[in-house]
Design a protein around this motif. Structure first.
Motif, short mmCIF file in Angstrom:
data_model
loop_
_atom_site.label_atom_id
_atom_site.label_comp_id
_atom_site.label_asym_id
_atom_site.label_seq_id
_atom_site.Cartn_x
_atom_site.Cartn_y
_atom_site.Cartn_z
N UNK A 123 0.83 -1.21 0.00
CA UNK A 123 0.00 0.00 0.00
C UNK A 123 0.86 1.26 0.00
N UNK A 124 1.90 1.28 0.80
CA UNK A 124 2.79 2.44 0.87
C UNK A 124 3.48 2.66 -0.47
N UNK A 125 3.95 1.57 -1.09
CA UNK A 125 4.63 1.68 -2.38
C UNK A 125 3.68 2.23 -3.44
N UNK A 126 2.46 1.70 -3.49
CA UNK A 126 1.48 2.16 -4.48
C UNK A 126 1.11 3.62 -4.23
N UNK A 127 1.00 4.02 -2.98
CA UNK A 127 0.69 5.40 -2.66
C UNK A 127 1.81 6.35 -3.10
N UNK A 128 3.04 5.97 -2.84
CA UNK A 128 4.18 6.80 -3.24
C UNK A 128 4.24 6.92 -4.77
N UNK A 129 4.02 5.82 -5.46
CA UNK A 129 4.01 5.86 -6.92
C UNK A 129 2.86 6.74 -7.43
N UNK A 130 1.70 6.65 -6.78
CA UNK A 130 0.57 7.50 -7.14
C UNK A 130 0.88 8.98 -6.95
N UNK A 131 1.56 9.30 -5.87
CA UNK A 131 1.97 10.69 -5.65
C UNK A 131 2.99 11.15 -6.69
N UNK A 132 3.86 10.24 -7.10
CA UNK A 132 4.83 10.56 -8.15
C UNK A 132 4.10 10.85 -9.47
N UNK A 133 3.06 10.07 -9.77
CA UNK A 133 2.27 10.33 -10.97
C UNK A 133 1.56 11.68 -10.88
N UNK A 134 1.10 12.07 -9.69
CA UNK A 134 0.48 13.38 -9.53
C UNK A 134 1.51 14.48 -9.77
#
Length: 130
Positions: free
Chosen positions: A94-105
């Motif tokens: 979950x943390x990894x996916x969240x960080x990647x999502x923030x990178x996409x933002x």
């Protein structure tokens, strides 16, 4: 309809945070296809991969097993440690996916800024281009 005039870079950034308006922001500057290719498609792939990963975890099975069977102390502690490892794995994912999502933002904001500025330069007056 795409904008035939300069756009406000500030408003374009605000639009990237609002679902639906993010597509409109890129459509206005004629970069929707690139946005879909660079950001939305990879985000969809990440989402599908994450849910596929979630479907392979056995936390529900372990919790069901622990609540519906009489276990001795040794088996119970082994089961608890296995459940704990599964939750740690899920939390890490979950943390990894969240960080990647923030990178996409962040990528979305960067792209809307540079593409909006390029769009605005195309509508600048000839006198201001010197």
């Amino acid at each position: 309809m795409p904008a035939n005039h300069k756009v406000s870079v500030g408003w374009q950034i605000v639009f990237t945070f609002i679902t639906g308006l993010n597509f409109w922001a890129f459509y206005r500057i004629r970069k929707l296809r690139k946005y879909l290719l660079y950001v939305i498609v990879p985000e969809l792939i990440l989402t599908v991969a994450y849910f596929a990963f979630l479907s392979t975890t056995s936390v529900d099975d372990l919790l069901f097993q622990s609540s519906n069977t009489r276990l001795d102390i040794e088996t119970s502690s082994e089961l608890e440690s296995e459940i704990e490892r599964e939750f740690e794995t899920l939390t890490t994912a979950y943390v990894i996916v969240t960080v990647i999502g923030l990178a996409f933002q962040g990528l979305t904001i960067y792209l809307v800024i540079i593409w909006s500025r390029a769009h605005n330069r195309a509508f600048g007056s000839p006198a201001s281009r010197s």
